[in-house]
Enzyme design. Structure first.
Site, PDB file in Angstrom:
ATOM      1  N   LYS A 133      -1.369  -1.146  -4.111  1.00 46.31           N
ATOM      2  CA  LYS A 133      -2.403  -0.105  -4.029  1.00 46.31           C
ATOM      3  C   LYS A 133      -1.658   1.210  -4.042  1.00 46.31           C
ATOM      4  O   LYS A 133      -0.901   1.506  -3.123  1.00 46.31           O
ATOM      5  CB  LYS A 133      -3.234  -0.254  -2.759  1.00 46.31           C
ATOM      6  CG  LYS A 133      -4.107   0.957  -2.459  1.00 46.31           C
ATOM      7  CD  LYS A 133      -5.077   0.665  -1.341  1.00 46.31           C
ATOM      8  CE  LYS A 133      -5.606   1.871  -0.598  1.00 46.31           C
ATOM      9  NZ  LYS A 133      -5.868   3.062  -1.352  1.00 46.31           N
ATOM     10  N   TYR A 179       0.873  -1.185   0.000  1.00 47.89           N
ATOM     11  CA  TYR A 179       0.000   0.000   0.000  1.00 47.89           C
ATOM     12  C   TYR A 179       0.903   1.227   0.000  1.00 47.89           C
ATOM     13  O   TYR A 179       1.480   1.588   1.019  1.00 47.89           O
ATOM     14  CB  TYR A 179      -0.893  -0.065   1.250  1.00 47.89           C
ATOM     15  CG  TYR A 179      -1.928   1.046   1.415  1.00 47.89           C
ATOM     16  CD1 TYR A 179      -2.078   2.093   0.511  1.00 47.89           C
ATOM     17  CD2 TYR A 179      -2.789   1.018   2.505  1.00 47.89           C
ATOM     18  CE1 TYR A 179      -3.037   3.080   0.692  1.00 47.89           C
ATOM     19  CE2 TYR A 179      -3.765   1.999   2.706  1.00 47.89           C
ATOM     20  CZ  TYR A 179      -3.875   3.028   1.787  1.00 47.89           C
ATOM     21  OH  TYR A 179      -4.818   4.008   1.982  1.00 47.89           O
TER      22      TYR A 179
END
Ligand SMILES: CC(=O)N[C@H](C=O)[C@@H](O)[C@H](O)[C@H](O)CO
Ligand SMILES: CC(=O)C(=O)O
Length: 311
Positions: free
Chosen positions: A164, A134
């Site tokens: 992400k 992330y």
């Protein structure tokens, strides 16, 4: 611990209301067309929860999402490697579909190799689960470029499945895609107001806060893009931008997102936890008027009591 309502105002305001998660699953699937959930991330204030709370939230989503959701990915990032590993192992035990990790953000990794070593240790605690990095440099302060991090990452982290990407650097994002064409990584974009540009760069999906209430509109944009109707897709993106641009000027963050989620779904999200502060009534009223004027919200969509819950 005392999580359930005991009737005391302070408890219900301070504690997680687990009982609405099942309802919220149905809402997202039926009303927004959202079937993949990212749990305990930025919007869920994952880093403001205790480890025990994070475990319970994850469990509730996996349990209530069974046979309804396609994927439940649990964010297990933490400052403590041990806690992160514990959460990763727990995610595997409860049958989550994947785990995601942000860079540790107090004592920070300064090089790509150090960050990889940290991520690798977390991933190894759940060796059967897909692992996602992330990337959210504005919040972690860790500005190691994603494109660099991805270079050879599967040799170090065999469970690595994707990224992400919550940053506006489309050069970095584009190069993540360009340099990893041989792999089948998920490139999930996290800046909702720029999703269309990321789709052009090769994004394979999106994870973002606004999909809680603009999921349906965003799905229409994705469908238009899929059909190569770029001008229609751009129409949708501009519509979404008009709303985000409006709220950004009022001051837009996780608290405001929660107020909008409550307003649109009618399901009480409750106030955020300190250090965040509840969005003001003025904010919620203005956001509601804007949603209506953009036709994102009809009067029929407003569920009874939604204003009550967010006041
Ligand atoms: C910092 C932050 O919360 N980013 C979210 C996801 O990563 C986004 O979904 C934004 O909230 C959204 O793009 C609005 O700016
Ligand atoms: C919005 C998002 O991606 C998060 O809550 O982490």
């Amino acid at each position: 611990e005392n999580h359930r309502n005991k009737g005391k105002q302070t408890d219900s305001e301070r504690e997680i209301n687990f009982s609405v998660i099942g309802q919220y699953v149905d809402y997202l699937v039926k009303e927004q067309g959202v079937k993949n959930i990212f749990v305990n991330g930025t919007t869920g204030e994952g880093l403001s929860l205790s480890i025990s709370e994070r475990r319970q939230v994850a469990e509730e989503w996996v349990t209530k999402g069974k046979d309804k959701l396609d994927q439940v990915v649990i964010h297990v990032g933490a400052l403590s490697l041990k806690e992160s590993q514990e959460l990763a192992q727990h995610a595997a035990e409860i049958g989550a579909d994947g785990i995601a990790v942000i860079a540790p953000f107090f004592l920070k990794p300064w090089t790509k190799d150090i960050l990889i070593n940290f991520l690798k240790e977390v991933a190894a605690a759940a060796p059967a689960l897909p692992f996602y990095y992330y990337h959210i440099p504005a919040l972690t302060g860790v500005k190691i470029r994603a494109e660099e991090l991805l270079d050879g990452i599967q040799d170090k982290i065999p469970t690595f499945r994707g990224l992400k990407f919550s940053d506006t650097d489309l050069l970095d994002f584009g190069q993540c895609v360009d340099q990893n064409r041989q792999q089948q990584f998920a490139f999930l974009f996290g800046v909702d107001e720029q999703l269309l540009s990321a789709l052009v760069m090769g994004a394979t999906g999106a994870v973002g806060s606004t999909y809680n209430y603009l999921g349906k509109k965003t799905n229409q944009m994705l469908e238009a893009f899929e059909r190569k109707d770029l001008s229609l897709a751009l129409n949708y993106q501009f519509c979404i931008q008009r709303f985000i641009n409006f709220v950004v000027k009022l001051g837009f963050g996780v608290s405001q997102t929660k107020a909008i989620m409550t307003l649109v779904s009618g399901i009480p999200m409750g106030p955020p936890r300190l250090p965040l502060q509840k969005a003001s009534r003025e904010f919620t009223d203005s956001a509601e008027a804007k949603l209506k004027s953009l036709d994102f919200l009809s009067f029929a969509d407003l569920k009874d009591g939604s204003l009550e819950a967010s006041s």
